[in-house]
Design an enzyme around this catalytic site. Structure first.
Site, PDB file in Angstrom:
ATOM      1  N   ARG A   1     107.263 113.131  46.301  1.00  0.00           N
ATOM      2  CA  ARG A   1     107.732 114.408  46.816  1.00  0.00           C
ATOM      3  C   ARG A   1     109.135 114.654  46.281  1.00  0.00           C
ATOM      4  NH1 ARG A   1     103.398 117.278  47.958  1.00  0.00           N
ATOM      5  NH2 ARG A   1     102.083 116.347  49.601  1.00  0.00           N
TER       6      ARG A   1
ATOM      7  N   ALA B   1      96.204 116.684  53.052  1.00  0.00           N
ATOM      8  CA  ALA B   1      96.692 117.972  53.544  1.00  0.00           C
ATOM      9  C   ALA B   1      96.744 118.970  52.402  1.00  0.00           C
ATOM     10  CB  ALA B   1      98.073 117.810  54.177  1.00  0.00           C
TER      11      ALA B   1
ATOM     12  N   GLU C   1      90.173 119.748  51.513  1.00  0.00           N
ATOM     13  CA  GLU C   1      91.269 118.846  51.172  1.00  0.00           C
ATOM     14  C   GLU C   1      90.845 117.383  51.274  1.00  0.00           C
ATOM     15  OE1 GLU C   1      94.073 119.621  49.813  1.00  0.00           O
ATOM     16  OE2 GLU C   1      93.710 121.773  49.950  1.00  0.00           O
TER      17      GLU C   1
ATOM     18  N   GLU D   1      91.166 115.188  47.897  1.00  0.00           N
ATOM     19  CA  GLU D   1      92.186 114.150  47.825  1.00  0.00           C
ATOM     20  C   GLU D   1      91.634 112.746  48.050  1.00  0.00           C
ATOM     21  OE1 GLU D   1      95.531 115.128  50.268  1.00  0.00           O
ATOM     22  OE2 GLU D   1      96.147 116.735  48.909  1.00  0.00           O
TER      23      GLU D   1
ATOM     24  N   GLU E   1      99.637 114.749  42.007  1.00  0.00           N
ATOM     25  CA  GLU E   1      98.440 114.082  42.526  1.00  0.00           C
ATOM     26  C   GLU E   1      97.827 113.112  41.522  1.00  0.00           C
ATOM     27  OE1 GLU E   1      95.795 117.087  43.895  1.00  0.00           O
ATOM     28  OE2 GLU E   1      97.000 117.558  45.666  1.00  0.00           O
TER      29      GLU E   1
END
Length: 209
Positions: free
Chosen positions: A68, A80, A97, A101, A148
């Site tokens: 992040r 999320a 999601e 993910e 990601e």
């Protein structure tokens, strides 16, 4: 007295959008205060988000580790994502999601909690779901990119996550709120069966059925 948040909207005498980004924007409102004075408030306008606390049969939570940039850290998080489509059903977004993910589907869905992440400076609303009855999703894995592409997946016992939150080792908002909400729901009379259904109304982000 029942402690409950209530809708209220103070008068705005002027508004502007000095910045508009790809997903969010910044709005400037001149707001009339209770004493009649007018003060400027800047805040981020956000489409809203969903998050999924996916709990397996061994009482482990599906978590992912992702970079992040604003905080310059790799954070452990729960799956999320944004509500990209206005009026989108949040359950459908959460299911998407979890698939994208973690390549997982779930049989049982409940609303765990609803939160505003930073109401003093952003209107982001997040609905956190509890998903149980996990299984591998069919078909090919979703192709990831950008941050990601470096994502790590793991399954961590609930107790270990609670310990990490209280020790100040885990900081992601959705993970912290989700894990502690799960612990609180389990401790309450009636347990997890008292959680709201997955299609419960969400005034912060109204949606189609």
């Amino acid at each position: 007295m029942r402690v409950q948040d209530t809708p209220e909207e103070w008068q705005v005498v002027a508004t502007a959008t000095p910045f508009k980004g790809n997903k969010t924007s910044v709005r400037t409102d001149d707001v009339v205060m209770p004493d009649g004075s007018v003060h400027r408030r800047d805040y981020q306008v956000h489409p809203g988000s969903v998050a999924v606390l996916a709990l397996d049969e061994e009482d482990r939570v599906v978590v992912l580790r992702q970079y992040r940039h604003p905080v310059r850290q790799k954070l452990w998080e729960i799956p999320a994502g944004l509500l990209d489509v206005p009026g989108e059903n949040p359950l459908h977004a959460a299911q998407r999601e979890l698939y994208e993910e973690a390549h997982i589907k779930a049989e049982d869905w409940r609303v765990l909690t609803d939160v505003y992440t930073t109401p003093g400076g952003c209107d982001e609303a997040v609905r956190i779901f509890l998903a149980r009855g996990l299984a591998e999703a069919e078909g090919e894995r979703f192709e990831v990119s950008e941050e990601e592409a470096d994502m790590e997946l793991a399954r961590v016992p609930v107790g270990e996550l609670v310990r990490g939150v209280l020790a100040g080792e885990l900081h992601n908002n959705c993970l912290v709120v989700g894990v502690l909400s799960l612990a609180a729901a389990r401790a309450a009379e009636g347990g997890l069966e008292t959680l709201r259904p997955a299609d419960a109304p969400w005034p912060a982000r109204p949606f189609e059925g």
